[in-house]
Design a protein around this motif. Structure first.
Motif, PDB file in Angstrom:
ATOM      1  N   THR A  18       0.842  -1.190   0.000  1.00 41.85           N
ATOM      2  CA  THR A  18       0.000   0.000   0.000  1.00 41.85           C
ATOM      3  C   THR A  18       0.879   1.242   0.000  1.00 41.85           C
ATOM      4  N   ARG A  19       0.325   2.315  -0.470  1.00 45.96           N
ATOM      5  CA  ARG A  19       1.067   3.570  -0.490  1.00 45.96           C
ATOM      6  C   ARG A  19       1.249   4.114   0.922  1.00 45.96           C
ATOM      7  N   GLU A  20       0.228   3.976   1.756  1.00 45.33           N
ATOM      8  CA  GLU A  20       0.250   4.576   3.091  1.00 45.33           C
ATOM      9  C   GLU A  20       0.933   3.718   4.150  1.00 45.33           C
ATOM     10  N   ARG A  21       0.835   2.388   4.048  1.00 44.29           N
ATOM     11  CA  ARG A  21       1.337   1.516   5.118  1.00 44.29           C
ATOM     12  C   ARG A  21       2.416   0.545   4.671  1.00 44.29           C
ATOM     13  N   GLY A  22       2.845   0.597   3.438  1.00 41.90           N
ATOM     14  CA  GLY A  22       3.875  -0.315   2.971  1.00 41.90           C
ATOM     15  C   GLY A  22       3.315  -1.703   2.708  1.00 41.90           C
ATOM     16  N   ARG A  23       4.153  -2.718   2.912  1.00 46.08           N
ATOM     17  CA  ARG A  23       3.732  -4.099   2.665  1.00 46.08           C
ATOM     18  C   ARG A  23       2.978  -4.616   3.885  1.00 46.08           C
ATOM     19  N   VAL A  24       1.778  -5.133   3.651  1.00 45.88           N
ATOM     20  CA  VAL A  24       0.931  -5.646   4.730  1.00 45.88           C
ATOM     21  C   VAL A  24       0.340  -6.995   4.318  1.00 45.88           C
ATOM     22  N   SER A  25      -0.197  -7.703   5.301  1.00 44.40           N
ATOM     23  CA  SER A  25      -0.872  -8.977   5.050  1.00 44.40           C
ATOM     24  C   SER A  25      -2.315  -8.868   5.512  1.00 44.40           C
ATOM     25  N   ALA A  26      -3.185  -9.563   4.803  1.00 40.45           N
ATOM     26  CA  ALA A  26      -4.607  -9.555   5.158  1.00 40.45           C
ATOM     27  C   ALA A  26      -5.203 -10.901   4.769  1.00 40.45           C
ATOM     28  N   ILE A  27      -6.320 -11.229   5.389  1.00 42.05           N
ATOM     29  CA  ILE A  27      -7.016 -12.464   5.050  1.00 42.05           C
ATOM     30  C   ILE A  27      -8.345 -12.111   4.404  1.00 42.05           C
ATOM     31  N   ALA A  28      -8.649 -12.817   3.333  1.00 38.34           N
ATOM     32  CA  ALA A  28      -9.927 -12.635   2.634  1.00 38.34           C
ATOM     33  C   ALA A  28     -10.765 -13.882   2.914  1.00 38.34           C
ATOM     34  N   LYS A  29     -11.667 -13.769   3.859  1.00 39.52           N
ATOM     35  CA  LYS A  29     -12.504 -14.901   4.256  1.00 39.52           C
ATOM     36  C   LYS A  29     -13.482 -15.241   3.135  1.00 39.52           C
ATOM     37  N   GLY A  30     -13.542 -16.493   2.769  1.00 39.19           N
ATOM     38  CA  GLY A  30     -14.489 -16.971   1.764  1.00 39.19           C
ATOM     39  C   GLY A  30     -14.165 -16.574   0.346  1.00 39.19           C
ATOM     40  N   ALA A  31     -12.970 -16.055   0.082  1.00 38.65           N
ATOM     41  CA  ALA A  31     -12.629 -15.553  -1.255  1.00 38.65           C
ATOM     42  C   ALA A  31     -12.541 -16.661  -2.299  1.00 38.65           C
ATOM     43  N   ARG A  32     -12.317 -17.886  -1.869  1.00 37.71           N
ATOM     44  CA  ARG A  32     -12.173 -18.984  -2.830  1.00 37.71           C
ATOM     45  C   ARG A  32     -13.497 -19.682  -3.124  1.00 37.71           C
ATOM     46  N   ARG A  33     -14.559 -19.257  -2.486  1.00 39.72           N
ATOM     47  CA  ARG A  33     -15.874 -19.835  -2.784  1.00 39.72           C
ATOM     48  C   ARG A  33     -16.352 -19.338  -4.143  1.00 39.72           C
ATOM     49  N   THR A  34     -17.112 -20.159  -4.824  1.00 36.61           N
ATOM     50  CA  THR A  34     -17.605 -19.771  -6.154  1.00 36.61           C
ATOM     51  C   THR A  34     -18.573 -18.597  -6.088  1.00 36.61           C
ATOM     52  N   THR A  35     -19.221 -18.389  -4.962  1.00 44.75           N
ATOM     53  CA  THR A  35     -20.178 -17.292  -4.824  1.00 44.75           C
ATOM     54  C   THR A  35     -19.547 -16.017  -4.275  1.00 44.75           C
ATOM     55  N   SER A  36     -18.251 -16.018  -4.055  1.00 42.73           N
ATOM     56  CA  SER A  36     -17.582 -14.867  -3.464  1.00 42.73           C
ATOM     57  C   SER A  36     -17.528 -13.688  -4.432  1.00 42.73           C
ATOM     58  N   ARG A  37     -17.760 -12.498  -3.905  1.00 38.96           N
ATOM     59  CA  ARG A  37     -17.636 -11.281  -4.702  1.00 38.96           C
ATOM     60  C   ARG A  37     -16.193 -10.808  -4.777  1.00 38.96           C
ATOM     61  N   LEU A  38     -15.329 -11.350  -3.926  1.00 42.77           N
ATOM     62  CA  LEU A  38     -13.928 -10.932  -3.895  1.00 42.77           C
ATOM     63  C   LEU A  38     -13.030 -11.751  -4.810  1.00 42.77           C
ATOM     64  N   GLY A  39     -13.329 -13.032  -4.962  1.00 40.55           N
ATOM     65  CA  GLY A  39     -12.439 -13.997  -5.595  1.00 40.55           C
ATOM     66  C   GLY A  39     -11.775 -13.570  -6.880  1.00 40.55           C
ATOM     67  N   GLY A  40     -12.531 -13.117  -7.855  1.00 42.46           N
ATOM     68  CA  GLY A  40     -11.963 -12.770  -9.156  1.00 42.46           C
ATOM     69  C   GLY A  40     -11.104 -11.525  -9.137  1.00 42.46           C
ATOM     70  N   ARG A  41     -11.269 -10.688  -8.146  1.00 42.15           N
ATOM     71  CA  ARG A  41     -10.503  -9.441  -8.065  1.00 42.15           C
ATOM     72  C   ARG A  41      -9.131  -9.642  -7.444  1.00 42.15           C
ATOM     73  N   LEU A  42      -8.983 -10.683  -6.653  1.00 42.23           N
ATOM     74  CA  LEU A  42      -7.770 -10.883  -5.867  1.00 42.23           C
ATOM     75  C   LEU A  42      -6.741 -11.700  -6.644  1.00 42.23           C
ATOM     76  N   GLN A  43      -6.115 -11.053  -7.605  1.00 43.43           N
ATOM     77  CA  GLN A  43      -5.095 -11.686  -8.436  1.00 43.43           C
ATOM     78  C   GLN A  43      -3.802 -10.876  -8.349  1.00 43.43           C
ATOM     79  N   PRO A  44      -2.649 -11.552  -8.380  1.00 41.22           N
ATOM     80  CA  PRO A  44      -1.381 -10.817  -8.322  1.00 41.22           C
ATOM     81  C   PRO A  44      -1.244  -9.817  -9.470  1.00 41.22           C
ATOM     82  N   GLY A  45      -0.732  -8.641  -9.141  1.00 45.80           N
ATOM     83  CA  GLY A  45      -0.509  -7.615 -10.144  1.00 45.80           C
ATOM     84  C   GLY A  45      -1.686  -6.693 -10.380  1.00 45.80           C
ATOM     85  N   VAL A  46      -2.813  -6.964  -9.741  1.00 48.01           N
ATOM     86  CA  VAL A  46      -4.005  -6.137  -9.927  1.00 48.01           C
ATOM     87  C   VAL A  46      -3.970  -4.999  -8.902  1.00 48.01           C
ATOM     88  N   LEU A  47      -4.206  -3.771  -9.371  1.00 54.13           N
ATOM     89  CA  LEU A  47      -4.282  -2.610  -8.488  1.00 54.13           C
ATOM     90  C   LEU A  47      -5.700  -2.521  -7.951  1.00 54.13           C
TER      91      LEU A  47
END
Length: 182
Positions: A18-47
């Motif tokens: 991140t610009r403000e906090r540097g390198r950080v770690s986070a967990i995306a709960k349920g991101a790998r489920r087929t019904t997740s709204r997050l899953g497709g967005r969470l790819q390496p290299g995506v801003l």
């Protein structure tokens, strides 16, 4: 986003910069489920623009994410994706956690932008001039620049015919045992 690691049945542990906090770690709960709204967005290299809830532990929890720039050109050609992977891995290893770096942030964004329309390199992706240039600049930005003007072990002047990562730079002929010739 730098990297996503599968965690449990449906979660992802993310490495982000991140610009403000540097390198950080986070967990995306349920991101790998087929019904997740997050899953497709969470790819390496995506801003992404993300909402992260700070909990008691080291991992934040991703609440929302929207794509700012998908860097779609990276996904079109294999050499671009490999080159981007080299750059992202370098950022993971060189940039310290929770230390913001405006220069590192902009360097990463510019490099990914250039890689989206880069021609195929003549050799392996890790030797792409864009990748090597970004890696060298990341070393400067993070303060890890190797010693190149004198022997890193004894301080002798040039010629310096070898490079030793353990010594932290170029080495003279007398100190070159076990170093990589250049």
């Amino acid at each position: 986003m730098l990297r996503g690691i599968r965690y449990s049945e449906a979660d992802l542990v993310l490495a982000l910069t991140t610009r403000e906090r540097g390198r950080v770690s986070a967990i995306a709960k349920g991101a790998r489920r087929t019904t997740s709204r997050l899953g497709g967005r969470l790819q390496p290299g995506v801003l992404l623009q993300m909402t992260i809830h700070e909990g008691r532990g080291d991992l934040g929890a991703v609440r929302a994410a929207s794509v700012v720039d998908a860097h779609a050109g990276l996904w079109v050609a294999g050499h671009r994706l490999q080159s981007a992977g080299c750059v992202l891995e370098t950022v993971m290893r060189v940039m310290p956690e929770h230390e913001p770096s405006e220069e590192g942030w902009h360097l990463l964004l510019r490099t990914l932008g250039l890689l989206t329309r880069a021609p195929a390199p003549p050799g392996p992706a890790r030797l792409d001039p864009l990748v090597l240039g970004c890696q060298a600049k990341l070393l400067v930005v993070s303060g890890l620049l190797p010693v190149l003007t004198a022997c890193a072990r004894c301080g002798a002047p040039p010629p310096l015919p070898a490079f030793s990562p353990s010594a932290g730079g170029a080495v003279c002929r007398a100190c070159a045992a076990g170093a990589e010739p250049v």
